[in-house]
Design a protein around this motif. Structure first.
Motif, mmCIF file in Angstrom:
data_model
loop_
_atom_site.group_PDB
_atom_site.id
_atom_site.type_symbol
_atom_site.label_atom_id
_atom_site.label_comp_id
_atom_site.label_asym_id
_atom_site.label_seq_id
_atom_site.Cartn_x
_atom_site.Cartn_y
_atom_site.Cartn_z
ATOM 1 N N ARG A 54 0.635 3.733 -3.269
ATOM 2 C CA ARG A 54 0.145 5.101 -3.062
ATOM 3 C C ARG A 54 1.288 6.095 -2.910
ATOM 4 N NH1 ARG A 54 -3.839 4.753 1.724
ATOM 5 N NH2 ARG A 54 -3.608 6.993 1.555
ATOM 6 N N GLU A 94 0.834 -1.201 0.000
ATOM 7 C CA GLU A 94 0.000 0.000 0.000
ATOM 8 C C GLU A 94 0.870 1.254 0.000
ATOM 9 O OE1 GLU A 94 -3.763 1.927 0.018
ATOM 10 O OE2 GLU A 94 -3.248 -0.158 -0.322
ATOM 11 N N SER A 149 -7.582 2.235 4.675
ATOM 12 C CA SER A 149 -7.188 1.831 3.322
ATOM 13 C C SER A 149 -7.309 0.328 3.126
ATOM 14 C CB SER A 149 -5.752 2.230 3.031
ATOM 15 O OG SER A 149 -5.619 3.616 2.987
ATOM 16 N N LEU A 150 -6.938 -0.432 4.148
ATOM 17 C CA LEU A 150 -6.915 -1.884 4.016
ATOM 18 C C LEU A 150 -8.183 -2.550 4.569
ATOM 19 C CD1 LEU A 150 -3.189 -2.552 4.950
ATOM 20 C CD2 LEU A 150 -4.197 -2.433 2.678
#
Length: 170
Positions: free
Chosen positions: A105, A101, A118-119
């Motif tokens: 990003r 991630e 996000s996860l």
């Protein structure tokens, strides 16, 4: 004086003693010159042979020295990515997902709450994974802001994250 022209001019004529002596001396001079030319030719031939031998020896030396003077071919070497302090098999899928991630990003720094969102994980799972990453030296916590708990990927973390296969986050 050209001896051949002179001899043609005398053909059929009687020679007196003075003329005979001149011809004999001219012929003797020609024979001496021929002998000198032949001697010089022999010296030149020997010198030529010596130089040819020297050239052969030098070419052999060059052939023997060529491996030492030529630059070796440039071979591309890939260095292994910096591995984490912990063994790769000990790192959980969630820690791998966090690393990926950050790379996807292009995150310079992140917080636990952001990563949990996000996860789609809960905060305690992310905190456990972040502790694991910090212990392995792949991330560091910004010590100037302890209340906010801001994390950054280390250089080893970046290079390691780029080598990881994608994790299925379903």
């Amino acid at each position: 004086m050209n001896l051949h022209k002179f001899l043609r001019a005398l053909k059929g004529k009687r020679l007196n003693e003075a003329h005979y002596e001149l011809l004999r001396q001219a012929l003797a001079l020609q024979e001496e010159k021929l002998a000198l030319i032949q001697a010089a030719n022999k010296v030149l031939q020997e010198t030529n042979d010596l130089l040819k031998d020297k050239v052969r020896r030098l070419e052999d030396e060059i052939r023997k020295m060529r491996p030492y003077t030529e630059k070796p071919p440039v071979v591309a070497v890939t260095l292994p990515a910096a591995a984490p302090a912990k063994h790769v098999q000990e790192i959980s899928d969630l820690t791998v997902a966090i690393l990926q991630e950050c790379i996807e990003r292009d995150l310079v720094e992140f917080q636990c709450v952001e990563m949990a969102e996000s996860l789609s994980c809960n905060k305690s799972e992310i905190e456990t994974a972040l502790a694991e990453l910090a212990e392995s030296g792949l991330i560091v916590q910004d010590s100037t802001r302890p209340a906010e708990a801001v994390y950054r990927l280390t250089a080893a973390g970046k290079s390691y994250a780029r080598t990881l296969p994608p994790v299925n986050r379903a």
